[in-house]
Design a protein around this motif. Structure first.
Motif, short mmCIF file in Angstrom:
data_model
loop_
_atom_site.label_atom_id
_atom_site.label_comp_id
_atom_site.label_asym_id
_atom_site.label_seq_id
_atom_site.Cartn_x
_atom_site.Cartn_y
_atom_site.Cartn_z
N GLY A 1 0.82 -1.22 0.00
CA GLY A 1 0.00 0.00 0.00
C GLY A 1 0.85 1.25 0.00
O GLY A 1 0.57 2.21 -0.73
N GLN A 2 1.91 1.25 0.78
CA GLN A 2 2.81 2.40 0.85
C GLN A 2 3.52 2.61 -0.49
O GLN A 2 3.61 3.72 -1.00
N GLN A 3 4.03 1.51 -1.07
CA GLN A 3 4.71 1.61 -2.36
C GLN A 3 3.76 2.12 -3.44
O GLN A 3 4.15 2.92 -4.29
N PHE A 4 2.52 1.65 -3.40
CA PHE A 4 1.52 2.11 -4.35
C PHE A 4 1.32 3.62 -4.21
O PHE A 4 1.31 4.36 -5.20
N GLY A 5 1.18 4.08 -2.98
CA GLY A 5 0.96 5.50 -2.74
C GLY A 5 2.13 6.35 -3.18
O GLY A 5 1.95 7.45 -3.72
N ARG B 1 -4.14 10.04 -1.94
CA ARG B 1 -3.21 8.95 -1.62
C ARG B 1 -3.72 8.05 -0.50
O ARG B 1 -3.77 6.83 -0.64
N SER B 2 -4.09 8.62 0.63
CA SER B 2 -4.49 7.78 1.78
C SER B 2 -5.74 6.98 1.46
O SER B 2 -5.86 5.82 1.85
N GLU B 3 -6.67 7.58 0.73
CA GLU B 3 -7.89 6.86 0.37
C GLU B 3 -7.58 5.70 -0.58
O GLU B 3 -8.09 4.59 -0.41
N LEU B 4 -6.73 5.97 -1.57
CA LEU B 4 -6.35 4.92 -2.52
C LEU B 4 -5.55 3.81 -1.84
O LEU B 4 -5.76 2.63 -2.12
N GLU B 5 -4.64 4.19 -0.93
CA GLU B 5 -3.88 3.19 -0.19
C GLU B 5 -4.81 2.31 0.63
O GLU B 5 -4.68 1.09 0.67
N GLY B 6 -5.78 2.93 1.29
CA GLY B 6 -6.75 2.18 2.09
C GLY B 6 -7.56 1.22 1.25
O GLY B 6 -7.81 0.07 1.66
N THR B 7 -7.98 1.68 0.08
CA THR B 7 -8.75 0.84 -0.82
C THR B 7 -7.92 -0.35 -1.29
O THR B 7 -8.39 -1.49 -1.28
N LEU B 8 -6.67 -0.08 -1.67
CA LEU B 8 -5.79 -1.15 -2.12
C LEU B 8 -5.53 -2.15 -1.00
O LEU B 8 -5.59 -3.37 -1.21
N LYS B 9 -5.29 -1.67 0.21
CA LYS B 9 -5.06 -2.56 1.35
C LYS B 9 -6.28 -3.44 1.60
O LYS B 9 -6.16 -4.64 1.88
#
Length: 86
Positions: free
Chosen positions: A11-15, A26-34
């Motif tokens: 998730g961090q690398q994605f962000g 970023r945080s919303e997309l990271e949360g969705t991916l996680k």
């Protein structure tokens, strides 16, 4: 918890790789991916490396025991054949 570490790292690398125009989300997309990763991993029947190693050891012991029993069975069959020929 190894899965959780992997999920957080991905998730961090994605962000970090998001284009600058999407950094605000970023945080919303990271949360969705996680969340997606957690769901996908929870549906898989995964083992930890330690669990795999234990199972591999047990399988090797079982294979040894089966080989020993097969050898004993062949010896007993040979004895029975010898007795029947007398």
């Amino acid at each position: 918890m190894a899965h959780e570490t992997l999920i957080n790292k991905l998730g961090q690398q994605f962000g970090e790789r998001l284009p600058s125009s999407l950094q605000t989300a970023r945080s919303e997309l990271e949360g969705t991916l996680k969340g997606l990763l957690r769901d996908a991993l929870s549906r898989m029947d995964l083992l930890t490396r330690d669990e795999f190693d234990v199972q591999q050891t047990l399988l090797a012991r079982t294979r040894n025991k089966v080989d020993t029993l097969e050898t004993q069975l062949r010896a007993l069959e040979a004895q029975l054949t010898a007795i029947e020929k007398k």
